[in-house]
Design a protein around this motif. Structure first.
Motif, PDB file in Angstrom:
ATOM      1  N   GLY A   1       0.817  -1.213   0.000  1.00  0.00           N
ATOM      2  CA  GLY A   1       0.000   0.000   0.000  1.00  0.00           C
ATOM      3  C   GLY A   1       0.848   1.258   0.000  1.00  0.00           C
ATOM      4  O   GLY A   1       0.564   2.220  -0.713  1.00  0.00           O
ATOM      5  N   ILE A   2       1.906   1.251   0.797  1.00  0.00           N
ATOM      6  CA  ILE A   2       2.811   2.406   0.844  1.00  0.00           C
ATOM      7  C   ILE A   2       3.512   2.590  -0.499  1.00  0.00           C
ATOM      8  O   ILE A   2       3.615   3.719  -1.003  1.00  0.00           O
ATOM      9  CB  ILE A   2       3.833   2.229   1.987  1.00  0.00           C
ATOM     10  N   LEU A   3       3.976   1.504  -1.094  1.00  0.00           N
ATOM     11  CA  LEU A   3       4.637   1.598  -2.394  1.00  0.00           C
ATOM     12  C   LEU A   3       3.661   2.028  -3.490  1.00  0.00           C
ATOM     13  O   LEU A   3       4.022   2.811  -4.371  1.00  0.00           O
ATOM     14  CB  LEU A   3       5.289   0.266  -2.754  1.00  0.00           C
ATOM     15  N   ALA A   4       2.440   1.528  -3.458  1.00  0.00           N
ATOM     16  CA  ALA A   4       1.438   1.938  -4.447  1.00  0.00           C
ATOM     17  C   ALA A   4       1.148   3.424  -4.318  1.00  0.00           C
ATOM     18  O   ALA A   4       1.023   4.128  -5.318  1.00  0.00           O
ATOM     19  CB  ALA A   4       0.158   1.134  -4.272  1.00  0.00           C
ATOM     20  N   LYS A   5       1.060   3.907  -3.090  1.00  0.00           N
ATOM     21  CA  LYS A   5       0.820   5.338  -2.848  1.00  0.00           C
ATOM     22  C   LYS A   5       2.006   6.167  -3.340  1.00  0.00           C
ATOM     23  O   LYS A   5       1.824   7.251  -3.880  1.00  0.00           O
ATOM     24  CB  LYS A   5       0.579   5.547  -1.350  1.00  0.00           C
TER      25      LYS A   5
ATOM     26  N   ASP B   1      -5.655  11.595  -1.299  1.00  0.00           N
ATOM     27  CA  ASP B   1      -6.597  10.525  -1.024  1.00  0.00           C
ATOM     28  C   ASP B   1      -7.234  10.764   0.332  1.00  0.00           C
ATOM     29  O   ASP B   1      -6.520  10.929   1.323  1.00  0.00           O
ATOM     30  CB  ASP B   1      -5.908   9.155  -0.994  1.00  0.00           C
ATOM     31  N   PRO B   2      -8.552  10.784   0.403  1.00  0.00           N
ATOM     32  CA  PRO B   2      -9.179  10.899   1.714  1.00  0.00           C
ATOM     33  C   PRO B   2      -8.979   9.608   2.504  1.00  0.00           C
ATOM     34  O   PRO B   2      -8.942   8.530   1.943  1.00  0.00           O
ATOM     35  CB  PRO B   2     -10.661  11.121   1.392  1.00  0.00           C
ATOM     36  N   GLY B   3      -8.795   9.725   3.784  1.00  0.00           N
ATOM     37  CA  GLY B   3      -8.658   8.546   4.626  1.00  0.00           C
ATOM     38  C   GLY B   3      -7.287   8.379   5.223  1.00  0.00           C
ATOM     39  O   GLY B   3      -7.136   7.768   6.254  1.00  0.00           O
ATOM     40  N   GLY B   4      -6.256   8.891   4.588  1.00  0.00           N
ATOM     41  CA  GLY B   4      -4.916   8.844   5.145  1.00  0.00           C
ATOM     42  C   GLY B   4      -4.307   7.462   5.214  1.00  0.00           C
ATOM     43  O   GLY B   4      -4.563   6.592   4.379  1.00  0.00           O
TER      44      GLY B   4
ATOM     45  N   VAL C   1      -6.610   4.118   5.400  1.00  0.00           N
ATOM     46  CA  VAL C   1      -7.166   3.669   4.115  1.00  0.00           C
ATOM     47  C   VAL C   1      -6.061   3.094   3.244  1.00  0.00           C
ATOM     48  O   VAL C   1      -6.258   2.077   2.574  1.00  0.00           O
ATOM     49  CB  VAL C   1      -7.903   4.828   3.401  1.00  0.00           C
ATOM     50  N   THR C   2      -4.874   3.718   3.264  1.00  0.00           N
ATOM     51  CA  THR C   2      -3.748   3.198   2.494  1.00  0.00           C
ATOM     52  C   THR C   2      -3.382   1.794   2.960  1.00  0.00           C
ATOM     53  O   THR C   2      -3.110   0.905   2.147  1.00  0.00           O
ATOM     54  CB  THR C   2      -2.530   4.131   2.624  1.00  0.00           C
TER      55      THR C   2
ATOM     56  N   GLY D   1      -3.760  -1.547   0.740  1.00  0.00           N
ATOM     57  CA  GLY D   1      -2.593  -2.397   0.518  1.00  0.00           C
ATOM     58  C   GLY D   1      -2.863  -3.848   0.854  1.00  0.00           C
ATOM     59  O   GLY D   1      -2.499  -4.749   0.095  1.00  0.00           O
ATOM     60  N   ILE D   2      -3.495  -4.098   1.977  1.00  0.00           N
ATOM     61  CA  ILE D   2      -3.777  -5.478   2.389  1.00  0.00           C
ATOM     62  C   ILE D   2      -4.759  -6.138   1.422  1.00  0.00           C
ATOM     63  O   ILE D   2      -4.540  -7.253   0.950  1.00  0.00           O
ATOM     64  CB  ILE D   2      -4.304  -5.514   3.830  1.00  0.00           C
ATOM     65  N   VAL D   3      -5.838  -5.444   1.105  1.00  0.00           N
ATOM     66  CA  VAL D   3      -6.828  -5.998   0.170  1.00  0.00           C
ATOM     67  C   VAL D   3      -6.230  -6.111  -1.229  1.00  0.00           C
ATOM     68  O   VAL D   3      -6.495  -7.070  -1.952  1.00  0.00           O
ATOM     69  CB  VAL D   3      -8.116  -5.144   0.172  1.00  0.00           C
TER      70      VAL D   3
END
Length: 86
Positions: free
Chosen positions: A14-18, A25-28, A31-32, A36-38
């Motif tokens: 998730g961090i790498l995708a961001k 992105d709302p949620g901070g 949500v990231t 990432g997990i999903v």
């Protein structure tokens, strides 16, 4: 792969995708992390269906990381589309 390793893989994906797809992105971070997990799970299912492999079996395998990051990027893209139209 253990559940803890899967969660860590998803968080890092998730961090790498961001980082690859910067933007507002709302949620901070929560949500990231969830994306990432999903995304890691989604990437693993897609790779298993398309390639007949199970890339989420090994934590340090490159295919595990690629599918997790691509899955997270796909979910991040979809999330942005949904939230943009709201």
């Amino acid at each position: 792969m253990g559940i803890i390793a899967f969660i860590i893989l998803g968080l890092l994906a998730g961090i790498l995708a961001k980082a690859i797809m910067p933007g507002e992105d709302p949620g901070g971070i929560i949500v990231t992390a969830i994306i990432g997990i999903v995304g890691a799970l989604l990437g693993g299912f897609i790779a298993a269906a398309v390639f007949g492999a199970h890339p989420l079996d090994e934590f340090f395998d490159i295919s595990t990381w690629v599918t997790a990051i691509l899955g997270a990027m796909l979910l991040l893209f979809i999330y942005r589309l949904v939230m943009k139209n709201r």
